[in-house]
Design an enzyme around this catalytic site. Structure first.
Site, PDB file in Angstrom:
ATOM      1  N   SER A 262      16.041   7.544   8.646  1.00  0.00           N
ATOM      2  CA  SER A 262      16.176   8.277   7.377  1.00  0.00           C
ATOM      3  C   SER A 262      17.511   9.006   7.373  1.00  0.00           C
ATOM      4  O   SER A 262      17.991   9.423   8.441  1.00  0.00           O
ATOM      5  CB  SER A 262      15.047   9.299   7.241  1.00  0.00           C
ATOM      6  OG  SER A 262      15.298  10.166   6.152  1.00  0.00           O
TER       7      SER A 262
ATOM      8  N   TYR B  82      10.367  16.304  10.758  1.00  0.00           N
ATOM      9  CA  TYR B  82      10.537  14.890  10.359  1.00  0.00           C
ATOM     10  C   TYR B  82      11.978  14.447  10.616  1.00  0.00           C
ATOM     11  O   TYR B  82      12.228  13.382  11.192  1.00  0.00           O
ATOM     12  CB  TYR B  82      10.168  14.768   8.882  1.00  0.00           C
ATOM     13  CG  TYR B  82      10.524  13.455   8.227  1.00  0.00           C
ATOM     14  CD1 TYR B  82       9.692  12.342   8.355  1.00  0.00           C
ATOM     15  CD2 TYR B  82      11.679  13.333   7.456  1.00  0.00           C
ATOM     16  CE1 TYR B  82      10.014  11.138   7.735  1.00  0.00           C
ATOM     17  CE2 TYR B  82      12.005  12.132   6.832  1.00  0.00           C
ATOM     18  CZ  TYR B  82      11.176  11.041   6.976  1.00  0.00           C
ATOM     19  OH  TYR B  82      11.484   9.855   6.361  1.00  0.00           O
TER      20      TYR B  82
HETATM   21  P1  NAP Z   1       4.691   5.552   2.468  1.00  0.00           P
HETATM   22  O1  NAP Z   1       4.703   4.942   1.109  1.00  0.00           O
HETATM   23  O2  NAP Z   1       4.058   6.884   2.671  1.00  0.00           O
HETATM   24  O3  NAP Z   1       4.058   4.495   3.486  1.00  0.00           O
HETATM   25  C1  NAP Z   1       3.896   4.848   4.822  1.00  0.00           C
HETATM   26  C2  NAP Z   1       3.265   3.696   5.558  1.00  0.00           C
HETATM   27  O4  NAP Z   1       3.119   4.062   6.926  1.00  0.00           O
HETATM   28  C3  NAP Z   1       1.884   3.356   5.040  1.00  0.00           C
HETATM   29  O5  NAP Z   1       1.763   1.942   5.020  1.00  0.00           O
HETATM   30  C4  NAP Z   1       0.957   3.965   6.083  1.00  0.00           C
HETATM   31  O6  NAP Z   1      -0.263   3.259   6.250  1.00  0.00           O
HETATM   32  C5  NAP Z   1       1.785   3.779   7.323  1.00  0.00           C
HETATM   33  N1  NAP Z   1       1.414   4.653   8.431  1.00  0.00           N
HETATM   34  C6  NAP Z   1       1.435   6.014   8.484  1.00  0.00           C
HETATM   35  N2  NAP Z   1       1.038   6.437   9.689  1.00  0.00           N
HETATM   36  C7  NAP Z   1       0.751   5.322  10.410  1.00  0.00           C
HETATM   37  C8  NAP Z   1       0.294   5.099  11.726  1.00  0.00           C
HETATM   38  N3  NAP Z   1       0.055   6.135  12.574  1.00  0.00           N
HETATM   39  N4  NAP Z   1       0.093   3.832  12.139  1.00  0.00           N
HETATM   40  C9  NAP Z   1       0.325   2.787  11.309  1.00  0.00           C
HETATM   41  N5  NAP Z   1       0.777   2.930  10.050  1.00  0.00           N
HETATM   42  C10 NAP Z   1       0.969   4.190   9.615  1.00  0.00           C
HETATM   43  O7  NAP Z   1       6.171   5.728   3.025  1.00  0.00           O
HETATM   44  P2  NAP Z   1       7.581   5.030   2.681  1.00  0.00           P
HETATM   45  O8  NAP Z   1       8.318   5.939   1.811  1.00  0.00           O
HETATM   46  O9  NAP Z   1       7.402   3.604   2.323  1.00  0.00           O
HETATM   47  O10 NAP Z   1       8.237   5.153   4.127  1.00  0.00           O
HETATM   48  C11 NAP Z   1       8.357   4.082   5.036  1.00  0.00           C
HETATM   49  C12 NAP Z   1       9.363   4.489   6.101  1.00  0.00           C
HETATM   50  O11 NAP Z   1      10.608   4.802   5.470  1.00  0.00           O
HETATM   51  C13 NAP Z   1       8.949   5.734   6.876  1.00  0.00           C
HETATM   52  O12 NAP Z   1       9.310   5.585   8.230  1.00  0.00           O
HETATM   53  C14 NAP Z   1       9.774   6.837   6.230  1.00  0.00           C
HETATM   54  O13 NAP Z   1      10.012   7.896   7.106  1.00  0.00           O
HETATM   55  C15 NAP Z   1      11.036   6.070   5.891  1.00  0.00           C
HETATM   56  N6  NAP Z   1      11.851   6.693   4.839  1.00  0.00           N
HETATM   57  C16 NAP Z   1      11.389   6.801   3.558  1.00  0.00           C
HETATM   58  C17 NAP Z   1      12.197   7.400   2.589  1.00  0.00           C
HETATM   59  C18 NAP Z   1      11.767   7.548   1.160  1.00  0.00           C
HETATM   60  O14 NAP Z   1      12.485   8.209   0.381  1.00  0.00           O
HETATM   61  N7  NAP Z   1      10.660   6.982   0.727  1.00  0.00           N
HETATM   62  C19 NAP Z   1      13.460   7.883   2.945  1.00  0.00           C
HETATM   63  C20 NAP Z   1      13.894   7.755   4.256  1.00  0.00           C
HETATM   64  C21 NAP Z   1      13.085   7.151   5.192  1.00  0.00           C
HETATM   65  P3  NAP Z   1      -1.595   3.528   5.340  1.00  0.00           P
HETATM   66  O15 NAP Z   1      -1.118   3.523   3.911  1.00  0.00           O
HETATM   67  O16 NAP Z   1      -2.463   2.373   5.685  1.00  0.00           O
HETATM   68  O17 NAP Z   1      -2.167   4.828   5.746  1.00  0.00           O
END
Ligand code: NAP
Length: 247
Positions: A142, A156
């Site tokens: 991130s 985080y």
């Molecule tokens: P999201 O929509 O909240 O999805 C998170 C995913 O992680 C879900 O599929 C969830 O599974 C899964 N998860 C959470 N804890 C887990 C665990 N202990 N074991 C297995 N799966 C787990 O998040 P997102 O925004 O797509 O983020 C994905 C990645 O991108 C993350 O690493 C986040 O830090 C990074 N990121 C996101 C952003 C942003 O702006 N969105 C920015 C920078 C980085 P369930 O749904 O089945 O619970």
């Protein structure tokens, strides 16, 4: 037989977009999820309808036994060629003063220990030194690793800083074993993660500070991930690619 790609946290957001694009690019996709079984099953069904192959596997990436079972399940799909360490969590926005040891441990367990365990299992299968055929790992970090996320979630941000350091170290460690390790650093991407931090409208608030003037889509991140996984990125390892609209 199609090469196998594991996408952790593939049920929603960036992971789901990555799983979908991976299937389009010819991978058999192992879609890991934690709680969202219905979303993961729907994603797998959609990939199958489009002529691809996918399987949903529940596993908590922070639990070693679950990670071993996840990789065993993926082994049954064919030869592992790629791992996307995408699963990640944040908790309610606040300052360090609001954070107790239990929260800090939860964040580090999912965002740091989980990707390290998954990468270990991937290297065990891919390393040419161990009889594998090589492969690629992409860690989803991130921009928070750079900014530190003051007043929102320094825990985080610190976990993503650790993931960047891990990316650099592991890349060098396994470079001669035909395993490439890279990271993408998304900025503000339209997914449900911001609501889980307590501010669903976070991207709208921050959009004026983003040089491109808008948040990104999960598909825009997925395309960078798929590039890093592909032979097109054959000379990139230990790289950290920002996908953050210029932030
Ligand atoms: P999201 O929509 O909240 O999805 C998170 C995913 O992680 C879900 O599929 C969830 O599974 C899964 N998860 C959470 N804890 C887990 C665990 N202990 N074991 C297995 N799966 C787990 O998040 P997102 O925004 O797509 O983020 C994905 C990645 O991108 C993350 O690493 C986040 O830090 C990074 N990121 C996101 C952003 C942003 O702006 N969105 C920015 C920078 C980085 P369930 O749904 O089945 O619970």
């Amino acid at each position: 037989m199609a090469p196998v790609l594991i996408v952790t946290g593939g049920s929603r957001g960036i992971g789901a977009a990555t799983a979908r694009l991976g299937a389009e690019r010819g991978y058999a996709v192992c879609v890991n999820y934690l709680t969202a079984a219905r979303e993961a099953d729907a994603l797998v069904a959609g990939i199958a309808r489009a002529g691809g192959r996918a399987m949903a596997v529940r596993a908590d990436v922070s639990v070693e036994a679950d990670v071993l079972a996840l990789f065993d399940a993926a082994d049954r799909m064919g030869r592992l060629a790629g791992l996307v360490n995408n699963a990640g969590v944040l908790e309610r926005q606040g300052t360090l003063l609001d954070m107790d040891a239990a929260r800090l441990s939860r964040i580090m367990a999912t965002n740091v220990v989980g990707p390290m365990l998954c990468a270990r299992e991937a290297v065990r299968r891919m390393s040419t030194r161990l009889g594998g055929h090589g492969g690629a790992i992409v860690n989803v970090s991130s921009v928070a690793a750079r900014t530190g996320s003051p007043g929102e979630y320094v825990d985080y941000a610190a976990s993503k800083g650790a993931l960047d350091t891990f990316t650099r170290g592991l890349a060098a460690e396994v470079a001669r074993d035909a395993v490439r390790v890279n990271a993408v650093r998304p900025g503000f991407i339209h997914t449900g993660i911001h609501a889980r931090g307590g501010e669903p409208g976070r991207i709208d608030r921050l959009a004026p500070s983003i040089p491109l003037g808008r948040g990104g889509t999960p598909e825009e991140v997925a395309r960078a991930i798929l590039w890093l996984l592909s032979p097109e990125a054959s000379y990139s390892t230990g790289a950290i690619v920002d996908v953050a609209g210029g932030r």
